[in-house]
Design an enzyme around this catalytic site. Structure first.
Site, PDB file in Angstrom:
ATOM      1  N   ARG A  46       0.841  -1.221   0.000  1.00 14.64           N
ATOM      2  CA  ARG A  46       0.000   0.000   0.000  1.00 14.64           C
ATOM      3  C   ARG A  46       0.863   1.253   0.000  1.00 14.64           C
ATOM      4  O   ARG A  46       0.427   2.315  -0.415  1.00 14.64           O
ATOM      5  CB  ARG A  46      -0.982   0.003   1.176  1.00 14.64           C
ATOM      6  CG  ARG A  46      -1.855   1.242   1.185  1.00 14.64           C
ATOM      7  CD  ARG A  46      -3.050   1.234   2.126  1.00 14.64           C
ATOM      8  NE  ARG A  46      -2.957   0.345   3.242  1.00 14.64           N
ATOM      9  CZ  ARG A  46      -2.215   0.567   4.340  1.00 14.64           C
ATOM     10  NH1 ARG A  46      -1.509   1.669   4.463  1.00 14.64           N
ATOM     11  NH2 ARG A  46      -2.191  -0.322   5.302  1.00 14.64           N
ATOM     12  N   TYR A  98     -14.735  17.967 -14.883  1.00 15.10           N
ATOM     13  CA  TYR A  98     -15.209  16.589 -15.050  1.00 15.10           C
ATOM     14  C   TYR A  98     -16.328  16.303 -14.042  1.00 15.10           C
ATOM     15  O   TYR A  98     -16.201  16.598 -12.850  1.00 15.10           O
ATOM     16  CB  TYR A  98     -14.039  15.625 -14.844  1.00 15.10           C
ATOM     17  CG  TYR A  98     -14.422  14.170 -14.989  1.00 15.10           C
ATOM     18  CD1 TYR A  98     -14.750  13.642 -16.227  1.00 15.10           C
ATOM     19  CD2 TYR A  98     -14.467  13.339 -13.881  1.00 15.10           C
ATOM     20  CE1 TYR A  98     -15.111  12.314 -16.352  1.00 15.10           C
ATOM     21  CE2 TYR A  98     -14.825  12.009 -14.006  1.00 15.10           C
ATOM     22  CZ  TYR A  98     -15.142  11.509 -15.246  1.00 15.10           C
ATOM     23  OH  TYR A  98     -15.507  10.191 -15.362  1.00 15.10           O
ATOM     24  N   ASP A 170      -6.219  19.425 -14.739  1.00 13.05           N
ATOM     25  CA  ASP A 170      -6.593  18.106 -15.257  1.00 13.05           C
ATOM     26  C   ASP A 170      -6.192  18.060 -16.729  1.00 13.05           C
ATOM     27  O   ASP A 170      -6.834  18.663 -17.583  1.00 13.05           O
ATOM     28  CB  ASP A 170      -8.103  17.900 -15.070  1.00 13.05           C
ATOM     29  CG  ASP A 170      -8.540  16.484 -15.429  1.00 13.05           C
ATOM     30  OD1 ASP A 170      -7.811  15.808 -16.192  1.00 13.05           O
ATOM     31  OD2 ASP A 170      -9.612  16.061 -14.966  1.00 13.05           O
ATOM     32  N   LYS A 195      -7.464   6.837 -19.584  1.00 12.37           N
ATOM     33  CA  LYS A 195      -7.796   7.355 -20.912  1.00 12.37           C
ATOM     34  C   LYS A 195      -6.593   7.187 -21.849  1.00 12.37           C
ATOM     35  O   LYS A 195      -6.207   6.087 -22.148  1.00 12.37           O
ATOM     36  CB  LYS A 195      -8.274   8.794 -20.788  1.00 12.37           C
ATOM     37  CG  LYS A 195      -9.300   9.013 -19.653  1.00 12.37           C
ATOM     38  CD  LYS A 195     -10.611   8.284 -19.873  1.00 12.37           C
ATOM     39  CE  LYS A 195     -11.523   8.280 -18.657  1.00 12.37           C
ATOM     40  NZ  LYS A 195     -11.805   9.573 -18.059  1.00 12.37           N
TER      41      LYS A 195
HETATM   42  C1  LIG Z   1     -12.283  10.053 -16.911  1.00  9.29           C
HETATM   43  C2  LIG Z   1     -11.846  11.359 -16.419  1.00  9.29           C
HETATM   44  C3  LIG Z   1     -11.584  11.552 -15.058  1.00  9.29           C
HETATM   45  C4  LIG Z   1     -11.809  10.481 -14.016  1.00  9.29           C
HETATM   46  O1  LIG Z   1     -10.941   9.409 -14.150  1.00  9.29           O
HETATM   47  P1  LIG Z   1     -11.266   7.886 -13.693  1.00  9.29           P
HETATM   48  O2  LIG Z   1     -10.034   7.159 -14.068  1.00  9.29           O
HETATM   49  O3  LIG Z   1     -12.498   7.457 -14.433  1.00  9.29           O
HETATM   50  O4  LIG Z   1     -11.520   7.922 -12.220  1.00  9.29           O
HETATM   51  C5  LIG Z   1     -11.129  12.792 -14.663  1.00  9.29           C
HETATM   52  N1  LIG Z   1     -10.958  13.804 -15.529  1.00  9.29           N
HETATM   53  C6  LIG Z   1     -11.217  13.663 -16.838  1.00  9.29           C
HETATM   54  C7  LIG Z   1     -11.023  14.823 -17.748  1.00  9.29           C
HETATM   55  C8  LIG Z   1     -11.667  12.440 -17.333  1.00  9.29           C
HETATM   56  O5  LIG Z   1     -11.924  12.309 -18.642  1.00  9.29           O
END
Ligand SMILES: *Cc1c(COP(=O)(O)O)cnc(C)c1O
Length: 372
Positions: A46, A98, A170, A195
């Site tokens: 962890r 998001y 982000d 992503k």
């Molecule tokens: C998908 C996404 C997230 C969240 O990520 P997860 O891996 O699904 O928790 C945050 N910001 C953006 C811009 C995203 O496309």
């Protein structure tokens, strides 16, 4: 080293067995010597493990950061940054952040004593107006989800620096292949590695990449150690593998995105296309200044509202009807339905993740779906 070289080599080290591809260390616990000192860098999974550390070593240089932390998901990464702030902190969020981060503020953080101001960051003056003495974090997302609004990163970071607030961006949609927020003054880059970093719709993960290995980094690392939002070794390995092809995939996603957006411009079934690579887009000038390509994400607005948009989705043959983004295959979704009843996303909006197929095939599919 140039970015294309970095993605291939970042974090690689010579393996004791000579393996060129990195191993996956599944062990949850790590041995100590007769004096009870850890033999290696790790003691318990962890807190750290060799595969996760190797992923972090690969992530940090891509954004030009001194350190990175890997997480179980993009949500876990973003939530950790908030949990690491002092109690009573004020946070400024973009109105188009998001969706699930906005839910985290509405359902949890506001109850826990964090205050948030939500503002349209396309105009930096709105951020200046939202600043308070207790503002500890300015959260940016550009291009934003799902309206692809563009935020002037350097302008907001300059405001934040004067106010003594940390900036986090982000960067999931652009990735460091197309946009480097730390070079423009931001303190932290946030990623859902689910992503484009993973890139194949088969792994979940998140990351925080820090300009400086400072007290903010230490606070986030401590939060993760205690709260336990770590990725599995296998997921760490898959994200690391995805990174190796990030530069060439993002080039192809951007070329395809541009071709599809340009090919849809003027389509009689559409009222608007949100894509910062189009000269007609309100974010074009700032995007051109801070991005080296415009990526594979876009939203289209269908004339005739929700019903017309739903019909377009029902008629696609090559696009897959699914949420998420950043994989090899092109996806389409009615975003308001994915976000649920409290969504503020326009009902006529379809979000597209343009994949790595030939753009002419993608355009032909969209055009037949729009023509009905
Ligand atoms: C998908 C996404 C997230 C969240 O990520 P997860 O891996 O699904 O928790 C945050 N910001 C953006 C811009 C995203 O496309």
């Amino acid at each position: 080293m140039r970015f294309e070289t970095k993605v291939v080599h970042a974090g690689l080290r010579t393996d004791p067995a000579g393996a060129v591809a990195p191993p996956i260390h599944l062990s949850t616990t790590f041995e100590r010597d007769p004096a009870s000192e850890p033999i290696g860098a790790d003691t318990y999974i962890r807190e750290s493990n060799p595969t996760q550390t190797q992923l972090e070593d690969a992530l940090a240089p891509l954004e030009g950061g001194e350190a990175a932390l890997a997480f179980a998901s993009g949500m876990a990464a973003g939530v950790t940054a908030i949990q690491s702030l002092p109690p009573g902190s004020h946070v400024i969020l973009p109105d188009d952040a998001y969706y699930t981060y906005r839910t985290a503020f509405d359902d949890f953080f506001s109850r826990w004593g964090f205050e948030a101001s939500v503002t349209d960051m396309a105009d930096p003056a709105n951020v200046r107006a939202a600043l308070r003495p207790k503002t500890k974090l300015i959260w940016m997302e550009t291009p934003s989800n799902p309206l692809l609004k563009i935020v002037d990163i350097a302008a907001i970071c300059a405001l934040a620096r004067k106010a003594g607030a940390t900036t986090m961006l982000d960067n999931t949609w652009a990735t460091p292949a197309l946009q480097r927020p730390l070079d423009l003054g931001a303190d932290i880059a946030l990623h859902s590695t689910t992503k484009y970093f993973g890139g194949h719709s088969d792994v979940m993960g998140g990351a925080l990449i820090f300009k400086k290995k400072d007290s903010v980094y230490e606070a986030c690392r401590h939060t993760r150690h205690v709260m336990g939002s770590v990725p599995s070794p296998f997921n760490s390995w898959l994200v690391m593998r995805g990174i190796r092809t990030l530069a060439c995939r993002m080039r192809a996603h951007s070329d395809n995105g541009m071709a599809v957006a340009a090919g849809l411009e003027g389509n009689p079934a559409l009222s608007q296309i949100h894509y910062p690579g189009l000269k007609s887009d309100p974010g074009y000038a700032v995007a051109k200044k801070q991005m080296s390509g415009f990526g594979g994400m876009m939203s289209i607005r269908v004339k005739g509202g929700r019903d017309a948009a739903m019909k377009v989705v029902s008629r696609v043959k090559l696009f897959t009807r699914a949420t998420s983004l950043g994989g090899t295959e092109s996806l389409i979704e009615h975003r308001a339905s994915s976000e649920g009843p409290s969504s503020k996303t326009p009902q006529d909006l379809l979000r597209l993740s343009i994949g790595l197929e030939h753009p002419d095939d993608l355009l032909a599919d969209l055009k037949q779906a729009l023509a009905g």
